[in-house]
Structures are given as C-alpha cells and as structure tokens.
Design an enzyme around this catalytic site. Structure first.
Site, mmCIF file in Angstrom:
data_model
loop_
_atom_site.group_PDB
_atom_site.id
_atom_site.type_symbol
_atom_site.label_atom_id
_atom_site.label_comp_id
_atom_site.label_asym_id
_atom_site.label_seq_id
_atom_site.Cartn_x
_atom_site.Cartn_y
_atom_site.Cartn_z
ATOM 1 N N PRO A 1 0.799 -1.225 0.000
ATOM 2 C CA PRO A 1 0.000 0.000 0.000
ATOM 3 C C PRO A 1 0.834 1.278 0.000
ATOM 4 O O PRO A 1 1.848 1.371 0.689
ATOM 5 C CB PRO A 1 -0.825 -0.102 1.295
ATOM 6 C CG PRO A 1 -0.084 -1.070 2.144
ATOM 7 C CD PRO A 1 0.563 -2.039 1.200
ATOM 8 N N ASN A 2 0.352 2.236 -0.781
ATOM 9 C CA ASN A 2 0.917 3.592 -0.878
ATOM 10 C C ASN A 2 2.245 3.664 -1.625
ATOM 11 O O ASN A 2 2.739 4.754 -1.908
ATOM 12 C CB ASN A 2 1.073 4.228 0.521
ATOM 13 C CG ASN A 2 -0.245 4.293 1.262
ATOM 14 O OD1 ASN A 2 -1.211 4.819 0.730
ATOM 15 N ND2 ASN A 2 -0.315 3.730 2.458
ATOM 16 N N ARG B 1 5.452 10.851 -2.409
ATOM 17 C CA ARG B 1 5.035 10.725 -1.018
ATOM 18 C C ARG B 1 6.240 10.885 -0.096
ATOM 19 O O ARG B 1 7.241 10.176 -0.257
ATOM 20 C CB ARG B 1 4.454 9.317 -0.889
ATOM 21 C CG ARG B 1 4.303 8.776 0.468
ATOM 22 C CD ARG B 1 4.242 7.242 0.383
ATOM 23 N NE ARG B 1 3.810 6.685 1.627
ATOM 24 C CZ ARG B 1 4.189 5.498 2.065
ATOM 25 N NH1 ARG B 1 4.985 4.731 1.343
ATOM 26 N NH2 ARG B 1 3.759 5.060 3.205
ATOM 27 N N TYR C 1 11.318 8.730 1.646
ATOM 28 C CA TYR C 1 11.377 7.668 0.636
ATOM 29 C C TYR C 1 12.119 8.056 -0.642
ATOM 30 O O TYR C 1 12.215 7.242 -1.568
ATOM 31 C CB TYR C 1 9.953 7.213 0.284
ATOM 32 C CG TYR C 1 9.195 6.670 1.484
ATOM 33 C CD1 TYR C 1 9.627 5.522 2.138
ATOM 34 C CD2 TYR C 1 8.072 7.322 1.984
ATOM 35 C CE1 TYR C 1 8.953 5.026 3.250
ATOM 36 C CE2 TYR C 1 7.386 6.835 3.090
ATOM 37 C CZ TYR C 1 7.830 5.693 3.721
ATOM 38 O OH TYR C 1 7.166 5.204 4.816
ATOM 39 N N ASN D 1 8.025 -5.491 -0.363
ATOM 40 C CA ASN D 1 7.843 -4.349 0.523
ATOM 41 C C ASN D 1 6.350 -4.256 0.796
ATOM 42 O O ASN D 1 5.585 -3.794 -0.056
ATOM 43 C CB ASN D 1 8.359 -3.051 -0.103
ATOM 44 C CG ASN D 1 8.266 -1.879 0.878
ATOM 45 O OD1 ASN D 1 7.611 -1.972 1.914
ATOM 46 N ND2 ASN D 1 8.917 -0.784 0.550
ATOM 47 N N ALA E 1 2.861 -0.640 5.246
ATOM 48 C CA ALA E 1 2.359 -0.709 6.626
ATOM 49 C C ALA E 1 1.787 -2.079 6.986
ATOM 50 O O ALA E 1 1.743 -2.436 8.171
ATOM 51 C CB ALA E 1 1.306 0.372 6.846
ATOM 52 N N GLU F 1 12.150 -9.483 2.824
ATOM 53 C CA GLU F 1 11.359 -8.314 3.233
ATOM 54 C C GLU F 1 12.203 -7.056 3.031
ATOM 55 O O GLU F 1 13.368 -7.012 3.445
ATOM 56 C CB GLU F 1 10.971 -8.468 4.707
ATOM 57 C CG GLU F 1 10.202 -7.276 5.249
ATOM 58 C CD GLU F 1 9.866 -7.423 6.736
ATOM 59 O OE1 GLU F 1 9.597 -8.554 7.196
ATOM 60 O OE2 GLU F 1 9.892 -6.398 7.431
ATOM 61 N N HIS G 1 12.392 -2.652 3.124
ATOM 62 C CA HIS G 1 11.884 -1.319 3.439
ATOM 63 C C HIS G 1 12.886 -0.297 2.946
ATOM 64 O O HIS G 1 14.094 -0.454 3.157
ATOM 65 C CB HIS G 1 11.686 -1.139 4.949
ATOM 66 C CG HIS G 1 10.758 -2.169 5.501
ATOM 67 N ND1 HIS G 1 9.400 -2.121 5.280
ATOM 68 C CD2 HIS G 1 10.995 -3.304 6.191
ATOM 69 C CE1 HIS G 1 8.846 -3.175 5.839
ATOM 70 N NE2 HIS G 1 9.787 -3.919 6.392
ATOM 71 N N ARG H 1 12.253 5.028 13.211
ATOM 72 C CA ARG H 1 10.976 5.729 13.065
ATOM 73 C C ARG H 1 10.026 5.369 14.223
ATOM 74 O O ARG H 1 10.461 4.932 15.272
ATOM 75 C CB ARG H 1 10.395 5.404 11.688
ATOM 76 C CG ARG H 1 11.349 5.806 10.550
ATOM 77 C CD ARG H 1 10.757 5.518 9.195
ATOM 78 N NE ARG H 1 9.577 6.323 8.960
ATOM 79 C CZ ARG H 1 8.691 6.069 7.979
ATOM 80 N NH1 ARG H 1 8.885 5.052 7.165
ATOM 81 N NH2 ARG H 1 7.640 6.840 7.823
HETATM 82 C C1 DQA Z 1 8.026 1.109 4.332
HETATM 83 C C2 DQA Z 1 8.000 1.316 5.855
HETATM 84 C C3 DQA Z 1 6.602 1.122 6.390
HETATM 85 O O1 DQA Z 1 6.569 1.328 7.802
HETATM 86 C C4 DQA Z 1 5.643 2.115 5.752
HETATM 87 O O2 DQA Z 1 4.333 1.901 6.211
HETATM 88 C C5 DQA Z 1 5.713 2.097 4.266
HETATM 89 C C6 DQA Z 1 7.019 1.991 3.632
HETATM 90 C C7 DQA Z 1 9.412 1.428 3.738
HETATM 91 O O3 DQA Z 1 9.643 1.069 2.589
HETATM 92 O O4 DQA Z 1 10.252 2.053 4.410
HETATM 93 O O5 DQA Z 1 4.709 2.265 3.588
HETATM 94 O O6 DQA Z 1 7.749 -0.241 4.065
#
Ligand code: DQA
Length: 144
Positions: free
Chosen positions: A10-11, A18, A23, A74, A77, A98, A100, A107
């Site tokens: 998501p996102n 964003r 990021y 990735n 959240a 995994e 990020h 954070r």
């Molecule tokens: C993320 C870290 C997550 O906590 C966050 O919700 C994201 C991006 C990252 O790539 O750093 O959407 O996965």
C-alpha cells in the site's frame, strides 16, 4: 531462467511523490526499471506487482507458486500487522526477502515490529531504492 516476483504494498505507488524526505524522489517505475535491469544482468527474470489491497497482494503471492523462485516484498504498513500476508508467504514456501526503503527502526515504535520477518529469509531496510537492489543480491545468493 529463474523468475522472481517484486511486490509493493500500500501507498508505494506514490513513491517519489510521497514523503520524499523519507522515501526519496525516484518514482516506483524508475526503481522497478533498475531492479528489472539488475535481475537481467544476474540472469533472472523479474515480474513486478503493486497493490494497496491486502487481498490482491495475497492472490498475487499465491499465483507466484506457479512460476516464481523467490519474492522480494515491501509490504508497506501491512508489514506491521497483517497476519494474512504472513500466512500467504508461509503457505507458498518460496524464499521471501522483506524490504523497506526507510530505516523502520529509526521511526515510530509501531514500525519496529514486523509480523512478516519470521517467515522471510531476511530483512533489508534503510537504504532507499538500494534496499531493493540489495534484495536482488540476496535472492540471487539464495536461489543461485
Ligand atoms: C516502508 C515502511 C513502512 O513502515 C511504511 O508503512 C511504508 C514503507 C518502507 O519502505 O520504508 O509504507 O515499508
């Protein structure tokens, strides 16, 4: 040629727009292109998928059983609370890295815990787009 699946949750479609301070300013399309190129250089094919919907992510993970040797994921959240995604990764028995972009440990507290990590081969966090590129090396080391 072995095929890997790169999944963004998501996102992450808004990457580049964003929270650029967190990021970066590279778009998801640009990052995907770099990952695909690196995979090809290492003799692997790379399929890419993004969805903000938990069900669609689960369905894509299930479909990976057909033709993929590993997953780079990735989960955004969902990482921090989706037992359904955790079970999907566990169910398909494919090595999963995994990823990020941000250093989640620097954070908010809720980002410090991953429910996916126990069913993943490993976790790479904190290197911006390079987290994905490092994950390609990790996958190559796992599947050869
Ligand atoms: C993320 C870290 C997550 O906590 C966050 O919700 C994201 C991006 C990252 O790539 O750093 O959407 O996965």
């Amino acid at each position: 040629m072995k095929k890997i699946l790169l999944i963004h949750g998501p996102n992450l479609n808004l990457t580049g727009l964003r929270e650029p301070g967190v990021y970066g300013t590279d778009t998801l399309a640009a990052i995907n292109a770099e990952v695909v190129t690196k995979c090809e250089r290492l003799g692997m094919e790379c399929a890419v998928f993004q969805s903000s919907s938990e069900g669609a992510l689960i369905d894509r993970i299930h479909a990976a059983r057909e033709d993929c040797a590993a997953i780079i994921f990735n989960a955004g959240a969902y990482t921090h609370y989706s037992y359904a995604l955790r079970d999907a990764i566990s169910a398909v028995c494919l090595p999963c890295v995994e990823v990020h972009m941000s250093n989640v440990y620097k954070r908010e507290e809720f980002r410090h815990h991953s429910v996916l990590a126990p069913v993943c081969a490993g976790v790479i966090a904190g290197f911006g787009k390079h987290s994905y590129l490092l994950a390609v090396d990790a996958v190559k080391a796992i599947i050869g």
